[in-house]
Scaffold this motif. Structure first.
Motif, PDB file in Angstrom:
ATOM      1  N   GLU A 521       0.963  -1.183  -0.028  1.00 29.44           N
ATOM      2  CA  GLU A 521      -0.126  -0.006  -0.125  1.00 29.44           C
ATOM      3  C   GLU A 521       0.820   1.110   0.007  1.00 29.44           C
ATOM      4  O   GLU A 521       0.719   2.305  -0.908  1.00 29.44           O
ATOM      5  N   ALA A 522       1.960   1.326   0.837  1.00 26.52           N
ATOM      6  CA  ALA A 522       2.709   2.348   1.080  1.00 26.52           C
ATOM      7  C   ALA A 522       3.656   2.571  -0.484  1.00 26.52           C
ATOM      8  O   ALA A 522       4.011   3.615  -0.657  1.00 26.52           O
ATOM      9  N   GLY A 545       7.301  -0.520 -11.135  1.00 25.08           N
ATOM     10  CA  GLY A 545       7.199  -0.597  -9.615  1.00 25.08           C
ATOM     11  C   GLY A 545       5.673  -0.795  -8.983  1.00 25.08           C
ATOM     12  O   GLY A 545       5.325  -1.668  -8.355  1.00 25.08           O
ATOM     13  N   ARG A 546       4.850   0.319  -9.601  1.00 27.99           N
ATOM     14  CA  ARG A 546       3.573   0.246  -8.933  1.00 27.99           C
ATOM     15  C   ARG A 546       2.763  -0.861  -9.625  1.00 27.99           C
ATOM     16  O   ARG A 546       2.106  -1.738  -9.195  1.00 27.99           O
ATOM     17  N   GLY A 547       2.923  -1.368 -10.902  1.00 24.52           N
ATOM     18  CA  GLY A 547       2.545  -2.770 -11.775  1.00 24.52           C
ATOM     19  C   GLY A 547       2.999  -3.858 -10.856  1.00 24.52           C
ATOM     20  O   GLY A 547       1.979  -4.817 -10.622  1.00 24.52           O
ATOM     21  N   GLN A 548       4.397  -3.800 -10.282  1.00 27.39           N
ATOM     22  CA  GLN A 548       4.700  -5.023  -9.515  1.00 27.39           C
ATOM     23  C   GLN A 548       3.874  -5.348  -8.278  1.00 27.39           C
ATOM     24  O   GLN A 548       3.503  -6.233  -7.745  1.00 27.39           O
ATOM     25  N   ALA A 549       3.712  -3.936  -7.543  1.00 31.93           N
ATOM     26  CA  ALA A 549       3.013  -4.063  -6.294  1.00 31.93           C
ATOM     27  C   ALA A 549       1.479  -4.573  -6.416  1.00 31.93           C
ATOM     28  O   ALA A 549       0.996  -5.167  -5.652  1.00 31.93           O
ATOM     29  N   TYR A 550       0.990  -3.918  -7.344  1.00 35.45           N
ATOM     30  CA  TYR A 550      -0.515  -4.285  -7.889  1.00 35.45           C
ATOM     31  C   TYR A 550      -0.526  -5.756  -8.063  1.00 35.45           C
ATOM     32  O   TYR A 550      -1.419  -6.568  -7.600  1.00 35.45           O
ATOM     33  N   ASN A 551       0.545  -6.577  -8.774  1.00 38.32           N
ATOM     34  CA  ASN A 551       0.330  -8.028  -9.196  1.00 38.32           C
ATOM     35  C   ASN A 551       0.454  -8.665  -7.728  1.00 38.32           C
ATOM     36  O   ASN A 551      -0.227  -9.768  -7.502  1.00 38.32           O
ATOM     37  N   ASN A 554      -2.236  -9.106  -6.024  1.00 43.45           N
ATOM     38  CA  ASN A 554      -3.590  -9.618  -6.660  1.00 43.45           C
ATOM     39  C   ASN A 554      -4.733  -8.828  -7.285  1.00 43.45           C
ATOM     40  O   ASN A 554      -5.509  -9.143  -7.743  1.00 43.45           O
ATOM     41  N   VAL A 555      -4.065  -7.617  -7.550  1.00 43.80           N
ATOM     42  CA  VAL A 555      -4.841  -6.563  -8.103  1.00 43.80           C
ATOM     43  C   VAL A 555      -4.531  -6.560  -9.730  1.00 43.80           C
ATOM     44  O   VAL A 555      -3.777  -5.628 -10.283  1.00 43.80           O
ATOM     45  N   PHE A 556      -4.988  -7.560 -10.444  1.00 41.36           N
ATOM     46  CA  PHE A 556      -4.271  -7.779 -11.724  1.00 41.36           C
ATOM     47  C   PHE A 556      -4.595  -6.858 -12.628  1.00 41.36           C
ATOM     48  O   PHE A 556      -3.801  -6.659 -13.613  1.00 41.36           O
ATOM     49  N   GLN A 557      -6.022  -6.268 -12.883  1.00 41.22           N
ATOM     50  CA  GLN A 557      -6.367  -5.476 -13.717  1.00 41.22           C
ATOM     51  C   GLN A 557      -5.424  -4.322 -13.812  1.00 41.22           C
ATOM     52  O   GLN A 557      -5.051  -3.649 -14.883  1.00 41.22           O
ATOM     53  N   LEU A 558      -5.197  -3.558 -12.539  1.00 38.09           N
ATOM     54  CA  LEU A 558      -4.400  -2.543 -12.587  1.00 38.09           C
ATOM     55  C   LEU A 558      -2.979  -2.815 -12.861  1.00 38.09           C
ATOM     56  O   LEU A 558      -2.175  -1.868 -13.221  1.00 38.09           O
ATOM     57  N   LEU A 582       6.516  -6.291 -20.846  1.00 37.29           N
ATOM     58  CA  LEU A 582       6.002  -7.672 -21.571  1.00 37.29           C
ATOM     59  C   LEU A 582       6.161  -8.768 -20.833  1.00 37.29           C
ATOM     60  O   LEU A 582       5.258  -9.589 -20.651  1.00 37.29           O
ATOM     61  N   MET A 583       7.405  -9.043 -20.262  1.00 34.19           N
ATOM     62  CA  MET A 583       7.404 -10.342 -19.542  1.00 34.19           C
ATOM     63  C   MET A 583       6.608 -10.368 -18.334  1.00 34.19           C
ATOM     64  O   MET A 583       5.760 -11.320 -17.955  1.00 34.19           O
ATOM     65  N   ASN A 584       6.282  -9.221 -17.427  1.00 41.20           N
ATOM     66  CA  ASN A 584       5.734  -8.919 -16.332  1.00 41.20           C
ATOM     67  C   ASN A 584       4.159  -9.217 -16.565  1.00 41.20           C
ATOM     68  O   ASN A 584       3.409  -9.699 -15.763  1.00 41.20           O
ATOM     69  N   ARG A 585       3.720  -8.504 -17.707  1.00 41.37           N
ATOM     70  CA  ARG A 585       2.394  -8.717 -17.968  1.00 41.37           C
ATOM     71  C   ARG A 585       2.261  -9.864 -18.501  1.00 41.37           C
ATOM     72  O   ARG A 585       0.981 -10.627 -18.163  1.00 41.37           O
ATOM     73  N   GLY A 586       2.946 -10.865 -19.259  1.00 44.78           N
ATOM     74  CA  GLY A 586       2.632 -12.090 -19.353  1.00 44.78           C
ATOM     75  C   GLY A 586       2.548 -12.927 -18.376  1.00 44.78           C
ATOM     76  O   GLY A 586       1.696 -13.833 -18.364  1.00 44.78           O
ATOM     77  N   HIS A 587       3.448 -12.610 -17.420  1.00 46.43           N
ATOM     78  CA  HIS A 587       3.165 -13.561 -15.983  1.00 46.43           C
ATOM     79  C   HIS A 587       1.801 -13.241 -15.500  1.00 46.43           C
ATOM     80  O   HIS A 587       0.910 -14.395 -14.812  1.00 46.43           O
TER      81      HIS A 587
END
Length: 709
Positions: A521-522, A545-551, A554-558, A582-587
């Motif tokens: 969250e922080a 970084g924010r995409g990794q935190a959302y992943n 488990n906030v996958f859509q964000l 691309l790799m992270n979105r693929g995961h």
């Protein structure tokens, strides 16, 4: 030519030229014998003022002349620097059909200047101006938008020499009216008092003859002020001013300093360097602002002035320009433009060698010839003797401190020799123990040498010297992070952000600490702040970084949206940034069971960088573990991943072990257990006691062996 010029005057103003002639005649007629030289001089000046007044009054300034003026170009550069980011400057160049990469210069200020010069050379400054006006209507323009737009539209619609469509400035009006008023007043005064003046002049002449006195001597002309050209763009100019004398007598110190520096310049064959004396200005020791104004007037690199007393000599140095290429390492503070140094010397001849070498070394460094500057400055500090007494006044260290600091900076930024940088910064600190920038830069050098404990001590000292030094707190936080002092690191980043609420780098660094501490969250809040600050260098990193935190939340859509922003950010995103996104979105797609979209992202990543093994292995594992199809292709992909890693990163045994695990599992699924056991056994030997990896490999190996039974 005069007739053609006269044609530009409206008929109703023809009376002005006879007035000028009338004023000149009155001046000549009114001259008495005694004051003949003075009256000739006054009359000439008066006539010149009047002519110039008429010229500027009727000389109209076209909007295109206004756009091409130095004043407006300087203002336009200020608009670009303050209101456009680097990314927006790239957009500007793209939208106006200019290849941004051919624009010279590093940093936003230099890029803005060169963009203006580019459009000026092509005669298209109006195009650039109109683009800026449309896209930044709320910027603080030097004139009202209505006036500028109106004059440009009028000029564009009527290309004839229509003087009435032009405007002249309020300064021109004032000058013209003032000139004409003075001319008329003086002319009227001459007309009224001329008879009295002439009578008195005649009476004085008669008295002079009767008394056989000598006629009044004509005064000798005063010495003409020496002038010299300002420095060109590729030239180093050192300006020396005559020294202020507090004791009785005169001083020749500026000439001695000039001769010594000039001799050093010739010995070193520095053709693009010039040394000049400006005899027209004498400044006291504390007149730093005036000295800077003189230096900027001459476009000088360095200005030297000083003061001589009965017991000592004070010499001041002031750098007017910043070293070229100073931003090659943005972490390192530059002690360049407006950096000043002062020395007290009880025996100047003993120190002329140091003084001249120090001056020349600075000038060469400021001009960007760093390789040549280093030996000159080394020779300079080698000439320091006990006769040199430094004086520390505020931010102004003595020249020995400045010389050691500049050497440290050159070794650090332009030679990459952090050991010598540390040595020279330490010498500077010995003589100026509150030298904040030296502590800070030495901390950076220690940091790059991975001496994180020493780095933290230097950064800590820099913020003790200046408690408002946000950059010092930021790098103190980075040092604590690598020392695994997480609470201290967060506290340092907190302080940096408190001092500078727009400090994007501090938000970003703190965001990743929170991420690795699993405080997602922080972490998301800090990365979001970086994005809101529109930092060109960190914006896409913050999305990642924010995409990794959302992943991880488990906030996958964000997470998909943030990774997608990076993928679609062409040409801003680098190849590496796009590949990682691309790799992270693929995961993420793989987690959601959207295997088709995951395969598409992995294949796009392979097409983007065919030398990166990660996508080959990820796609192979998806085929083998999730789909259990395309097994031959999976084997081929895993083999490619291993070959690329052994070629590019042969020391990374753990990664090779992981890829061998994928290959062994693919052979097993394809019905070739013997080869599978061979590959999985090789993987187990390379897993280097990494528990999780070894457990997974061993699990696969046992399952294959069990299947053979």
């Amino acid at each position: 030519m005069i007739r053609e010029w006269m044609k530009k005057f409206p008929n109703k103003n023809y009376w002005i030229l006879p007035s000028i002639i009338f004023a000149g005649i009155f001046i000549l007629v009114s001259m008495g014998k005694q004051n003949l030289p003075l009256l000739v001089f006054v009359g000439s000046i008066l006539t010149l003022i009047c002519v110039l007044s008429i010229y500027v009054l009727f000389k109209r300034e076209s909007p295109h002349e206004r756009l091409n003026s130095d004043q407006f170009q300087m203002h336009l550069r200020e608009i670009l620097v303050k209101n456009f980011s680097i990314g927006e400057l790239k957009d500007l160049a793209f939208n106006l059909g200019v290849d941004y990469e051919i624009i010279e210069g590093d940093g936003k200020g230099n890029k803005a200047r060169e963009i203006i010069r580019y459009f000026k050379r092509r005669g298209e400054l109006q195009v650039l101006f109109e683009y800026c006006l449309i896209n930044r209507p709320n910027a603080k323009w030097w004139d009202s938008q209505e006036n500028i737009i109106s004059s440009i539209q009028t000029s564009n619609s009527n290309k004839s020499d229509n003087l009435q469509s032009f405007k002249y400035s309020s300064q021109q009006r004032l000058f013209a009216i003032l000139g004409i008023t003075i001319s008329l007043l003086v002319t009227t005064g001459i007309a009224i008092f001329w008879p009295v003046h002439l009578t008195l002049a005649i009476a004085e002449d008669v008295d002079s003859i009767n008394s056989n006195t000598n006629p009044t001597e004509i005064p000798l002309p005063t010495e003409t002020a020496i002038s010299f050209p300002t420095a060109t763009a590729d030239e180093n100019l050192v300006v020396i001013l005559p020294f202020f004398i507090t004791a009785d007598g005169s001083s020749n110190l500026h000439n001695r300093i000039f001769e010594e520096i000039e001799q050093t310049r010739k010995e070193l064959s520095l053709e693009n360097m010039r040394v000049q004396i400006d005899p027209n200005v004498v400044l006291e020791l504390s007149d730093r602002t005036e000295a800077q104004a003189v230096g900027e007037h001459h476009n000088a690199t360095i200005i030297i002035w000083g003061e001589e007393t009965a017991t000592a000599v004070f010499v001041n140095f002031l750098n007017i320009k910043e070293p070229e290429g100073a931003s090659s390492d943005e972490r390192v503070e530059v002690y360049g433009r407006e950096a000043s140094a002062r020395l007290i010397n009880q025996d100047l001849p003993e120190q002329l060698a140091f003084l001249s070498l120090f001056t020349v070394g600075q000038a060469v460094a400021i001009n960007g010839n760093f390789t040549k500057a280093i030996p000159i400055l080394e020779k300079a500090v080698g000439n320091i003797s006990e006769g040199l007494i430094g004086i520390n006044l505020g931010a102004s260290p003595d020249p020995s401190v400045a010389a050691y600091f500049l050497l440290g900076w050159l070794y650090q930024v332009h030679e990459g020799n952090n050991e010598l940088a540390v040595d020279n910064y330490s010498r500077a600190i010995e003589n100026k123990q509150d030298f904040k920038i030296a502590y800070y830069n030495r901390g950076i050098a220690h940091f790059d040498l991975e001496n994180f404990e020493e780095a933290s001590i230097d950064f800590e000292t820099s913020v003790q010297v200046d408690a408002t030094f946000a950059q010092g707190y930021y790098n103190l936080g980075n040092s604590y992070r690598l020392l695994n002092q997480i609470d201290d690191a967060i506290e340092s980043f907190d302080q940096a952000i408190l001092l500078n609420p727009s400090f994007a780098e501090a938000f970003y660094a703190r965001g990743y600490i929170y991420f690795f501490e699993q405080n997602y969250e922080a972490s998301i809040l800090d990365f979001s702040t970086v994005i809101e600050l529109k930092n060109d260098q960190l914006r896409l990193d913050a999305f990642f970084g924010r995409g990794q935190a959302y992943n991880n939340q488990n906030v996958f859509q964000l997470a998909i949206e943030d990774f997608g922003t990076i993928i679609e950010s062409l040409p801003e995103a680098t190849l590496e940034e796009q590949y990682s996104a691309l790799m992270n979105r693929g995961h993420v797609f793989e987690k959601l069971g959207n295997y088709g979209l995951a395969i598409a992202d992995y294949k796009t990543a392979i097409d983007l960088d065919s030398q990166n093994a990660n996508a080959f292995n990820a796609l192979a594992w998806l085929y083998v573990d999730k789909l259990e199809k395309e097994l031959d292709e999976a084997i081929s992909l895993a083999q490619n991943a291993i070959i690329l890693t052994e070629k590019n990163n042969p020391e990374d045994k753990l990664i090779i072990a992981s890829y061998l695990d994928t290959l062994g599992w693919a052979y097993y699924k394809a019905g070739q257990p013997e080869i599978a056991i061979e590959k999985l056994s090789q993987a187990l030997e390379l897993c280097q006691n990494e528990v999780e990896v070894c457990i997974e490999i061993n699990t696969h190996l046992n399952e294959v062996k069990k299947g053979q039974r």
